[in-house]
Design an enzyme around this catalytic site. Structure first.
Site: not given
Ligand SMILES: Cc1cc2nc3c(=O)[nH]c(=O)nc-3n(C[C@H](O)[C@H](O)[C@H](O)COP(=O)(O)O)c2cc1C
Ligand SMILES: Cc1cc2nc3c(=O)[nH]c(=O)nc-3n(C[C@H](O)[C@H](O)[C@H](O)COP(=O)(O)OP(=O)(O)OC[C@H]3O[C@@H](n4cnc5c(N)ncnc54)[C@H](O)[C@@H]3O)c2cc1C
Ligand code: FES
Lengths: 307, 251
Positions: A71, A74, A130, A191-193, A265
Site C-alpha cells: 500500500a 503512489l 486509480c 495484471i495490476n495487483t 515486479g
Molecule cells: C511495491 C509495488 C508498487 C507498485 N506500484 C505500481 C505503480 O505505481 N503503478 C502501477 O501501475 N503498478 C504498480 N504496481 C503493480 C506492478 O507493476 C505489477 O502490476 C504487479 O505487482 C504484478 O506483478 P508482480 O507480481 O511481478 O509484482 C506496484 C507493485 C508493487 C509490488
C-alpha cells in the site's frame, strides 16, 4: 545460432520481451548498481501523478503466502521532477515507459502533456486502477465507458505508444480491454495487483497502515496468466503480461498464453538480478526447443490447448 | 553492492533464541550497513530478511540474529555447509567522527551492528564507551566480545539481573555528564528517542539506526518509509538505516 528475442509493442521495438514492472524498479538507479540496465527490453518507471504525492502512512508492506501486499499509495515526486529522472535514463538506449496515474481524466492528460516534450519518455502506460474522484472513488478501470473516454482523450494528446494497464479487480475484463482497443490504445498490460488485506492477530489490527493493499508475487501468477490468455483472445493488441513472474519458466508461460512481452515486479525485491536472468533463460528455452524467435511462441499454447 | 551465494561456516547459539552466523565470502561494508538474506529456496516465505552486519572483512560476514518468527526460524535450522543468498551491503552506515570520544549505546539485539562499529572506532584509535542494555541478563549476549574493544563499559537490565537496574539511557545520561562524546545508538525505538533527547541536552551529535518492514531493501519500492522530523518520508533501507537523530525525531 542466436535467437531473435525482439518484439514489437505499438511503435516500440524491444530488443527482448522483458521489462521491470512499474513501482518495483523506481527510476532504475537502484538496480543500475546490480546490472547494466541497457540489457532490458524496456524500463517502466514509477506511477507518476501531476503533483508530488507523499504516499500512504506506514507500514506499507505485508508479507503473505508466496506474495506481498503493498500500500505505497503512489508516492512519487510529480511529473516535473519525474521528467528529470526519466531524462537521466536516456543513456541506456532502451525505451522508457512512463506509468501514468491520476484521480481525474485531466490529471492523466496533464501528466502526458508535461512529459510529451521529454524525448526519453518513449511510451505511456496508463494505470487505470486509480480511484476516480468524480465517480466517488470508483476506479477508472471498472467501467468500459470511462476507459473509452479516458483513452480517447489521451490518444488525441500523444502519438507516442499508449499502453493501458488493466485492473484484475473486475467481474469481466474483456469489455474493458475492448474499450481501450476501440479508443486507440497501442497495447494492453496486465495484471495490476489484486486487492487484499492481512491482519496481525497479536495486535488485533491490520498489518497495513492503509488497511487494504495490492497483492503481487508468485501467489497471483495463475490468476494473471488466465487474464492474459483471456485478453489476448479478446483483442488484437499486443499484451504485456505480468503477475508473479520470478523465472524464465514463468515468463515463457505468459508468452505461450498470448503475451507479447512480460514485466517483472515483486521478484526484483527478492532477486535484484531477476530481469537479466529471465532474458537469458528465455533465450536458452527458445534455443533448446529449436525456435528461431520469441515471436514463434507467443500464444502457442492456444493452438495445442490441452494435450 | 551485489547478490552472492555464501556458504555457512558456523552457526552458533549464543543465547536464548540468539545465533551468530558466520558466512564465507568477502564484503566491503561500513558499520551500520545491512544485508538481505534469503531464508528459503522456495517462494514462501518470499522476501529476504534484513540483518545488520555484525562483523565483516575480506573473507567472512558475521550476523547476529534473534529468532522471532518464521523466517528467522528457518535461518536457525540451516547447517554449516549450506548456501545462503545474500544481497548487500545495503543502506547508509554510521559516519565515523574525525576525532573525539564516542558513546555507543545498545538496546537488546540493537547491539548487533554496533560490534562492527566498535571495531572501526578502535582501529581509528578513538576513546569509546559502550553501554549495553537489555531486558534481562540472559539477553546481554557476547558481553566479553564487546567489552574487549572499548575503554569504558557498563551494562543495564530492566529487571536488574545484571548491571544497573533500569533503562540503558540512564547510563547514557550519566556518561555524557562525565565525558561528552558523539552518540551512536541502536535498539528499540523508544530507547532511541530517549537517547536522542539526552544527547540533545548535552549538545552531542547522535546517530540512530532504525528498523522497518522491507521489501526490496535497495530503495526502489518505497515500502519501508518512516516520517522524518520535517514530516517527509525517508526510506529506512536507502536513506538509512542510520540517521542523524534530528532528521527522524522531532525535537
Ligand atoms: C511495491 C509495488 C508498487 C507498485 N506500484 C505500481 C505503480 O505505481 N503503478 C502501477 O501501475 N503498478 C504498480 N504496481 C503493480 C506492478 O507493476 C505489477 O502490476 C504487479 O505487482 C504484478 O506483478 P508482480 O507480481 O511481478 O509484482 C506496484 C507493485 C508493487 C509490488
Ligand atoms: C536494517 C535492519 C537490520 C536488522 N538487523 C537485525 C539484526 O542484526 N539482528 C536481528 O536479530 N534482527 C535484525 N533485524 C530485524 C529482522 O529483520 C527481523 O527480526 C526478521 O526480519 C524477522 O523475520 P521473521 O520471518 O522471523 O519474522 P516474522 O515476524 O514472521 O516476519 C514477517 C515479516 O515481517 C518482517 N519483520 C519482522 N520483524 C521485523 C523487524 N523487526 N524489522 C524489519 N522487518 C521485520 C520480516 O522480514 C517479514 O517480512 C533488522 C531489521 C532491519 C530493518
Ligand atoms: S524496502 Fe524498498 S524502498 Fe526500502
Amino acid at each position: 545460432m542466436t535467437v531473435d528475442l525482439s518484439v514489437k509493442i505499438g511503435k516500440l521495438i524491444l530488443k527482448n520481451p522483458v521489462m521491470p514492472a512499474s513501482g518495483c524498479f523506481g527510476y532504475g538507479e537502484e538496480y543500475a548498481r546490480f546490472f547494466n540496465l541497457s540489457r532490458l527490453g524496456a524500463i517502466v518507471v514509477k506511477g507518476t501523478t501531476m503533483r508530488p504525492r507523499p504516499g500512504n502512512k506506514p507500514p506499507r508492506i505485508a508479507e503473505t503466502p508466496a506474495g506481498i501486499l503493498n500500500a505505497i499509495g503512489l508516492q512519487n515526486p510529480g511529473a516535473e521532477e519525474a521528467r528529470l529522472r526519466i531524462g537521466q535514463l536516456a543513456g541506456y538506449g532502451i525505451p522508457v515507459i512512463v506509468n501514468v496515474a491520476g484521480n481525474s481524466k485531466e490529471e492523466y492528460l496533464q501528466v502526458i502533456q508535461t512529459l510529451e516534450k521529454e524525448e526519453a519518455a518513449s511510451a505511456y502506460e496508463i494505470n487505470v486502477s486509480c480511484p476516480n474522484i468524480k465517480a466517488g472513488g470508483l476506479s477508472f478501470g471498472t467501467d468500459p465507458g470511462v476507459i473509452y473516454e479516458l483513452v480517447s482523450l489521451l490518444r488525441a494528446a500523444t502519438k507516442k505508444t499508449l499502453i493501458v494497464k488493466l485492473s484484475p479487480n473486475v467481474t469481466d475484463i474483456t469489455p474493458l480491454a475492448r474499450a481501450a482497443e476501440d479508443a486507440g490504445a497501442d497495447a494492453l498490460s496486465l495484471i495490476n495487483t489484486l486487492v487484499g488485506t492481512a491482519i496481525d492477530i497479536q495486535k488485533r489490527r491490520p498489518l497495513l497502515g492503509n488497511v487494504t493493499g495490492g497483492l503481487s508475487g508468485p501467489a497471483v501468477k495463475p490468476v494473471a496468466l488466465h487474464f492474459v490468455w483471456q485478453v489476448s483472445d479478446a483483442v488484437k493488441l499486443p499484451v504485456i503480461g505480468m503477475g508473479g513472474i520470478s523465472s524464465a519458466e514463468d515468463a515463457v508461460e505468459f508468452l505461450l498464453a498470448g503475451a507479447s512481452a512480460v514485466a517483472i515486479g515483486t521478484a526484483n525485491f527478492v532477486n535484484p538480478l531477476v530481469c537479466p536472468e529471465v532474458i537469458d533463460g528465455i533465450a536458452a528455452y527458445l534455443q533448446e526447443n529449436n525456435f528461431n524467435s520469441v515471436g514463434e511462441i507467443i500464444g502457442l499454447a492456444k493452438k495445442g490447448k490441452a494435450g | 553492492m551485489r547478490k552472492q551465494a555464501m556458504e555457512i561456516v558456523q552457526q552458533e547459539k549464543v543465547g536464548k533464541d540468539i545465533y551468530r552466523l558466520t558466512l564465507a565470502g568477502g564484503l566491503a561494508a561500513v558499520p551500520g550497513q545491512f544485508v538481505q538474506v534469503g531464508v528459503s529456496s522456495t517462494a514462501d516465505p518470499l522476501l529476504k530478511r534484513p540483518f545488520s552486519i555484525h562483523y565483516c572483512n575480506g573473507s567472512r560476514l558475521v550476523l547476529l540474529y534473534q529468532v522471532t518468527g518464521r523466517g528467522t526460524n528457518l535461518l536457525a535450522a540451516k547447517k554449516e555447509g549450506e548456501i545462503l543468498e545474500v544481497t548487500g551491503p545495503l543502506g547508509r552506515g554510521f559516519p565515523l567522527p574525525e576525532e573525539g570520544r564516542a558513546v555507543v549505546v545498545a538496546g537488546g539485539m540493537g547491539a548487533a551492528p554496533l560490534y562492527y562499529l566498535l571495531h572501526a572506532l578502535k582501529s581509528a584509535g578513538r576513546d569509546v564507551t559502550f553501554l549495553y542494555g537489555a531486558r534481562t541478563a540472559a539477553a546481554l549476549v557476547l558481553q566479553e566480545q564487546y567489552r574487549s574493544l572499548v575503554r569504558h563499559y557498563a551494562a543495564a537490565t530492566d529487571d536488574g539481573s545484571f548491571g544497573r537496574q533500569g533503562p540503558v539511557t540512564e547510563l547514557l545520561q550519566e556518561e555524557l555528564s562525565r565525558r561528552p562524546g558523539v552518540v551512536f545508538a541502536c535498539g528499540p525505538e523508544p530507547m532511541l528517542r530517549g537517547a536522542a533527547a539526552i544527547a540533545a541536552g548535552f549538545n552531542s551529535r547522535c546517530f540512530v539506526s532504525l528498523e522497518a518492514r522491507m521489501a526490496c531493501g535497495v530503495g526502489a519500492c518505497l515500502g519501508c518509509v518512516i516520517p522524518g522530523a520535517d514530516g517527509r518520508y525517508r526510506r529506512v533501507c536507502a536513506d538509512g538505516p542510520v540517521f542523524a537523530a534530528e532528521e527522524v525525531f522531532p525535537a
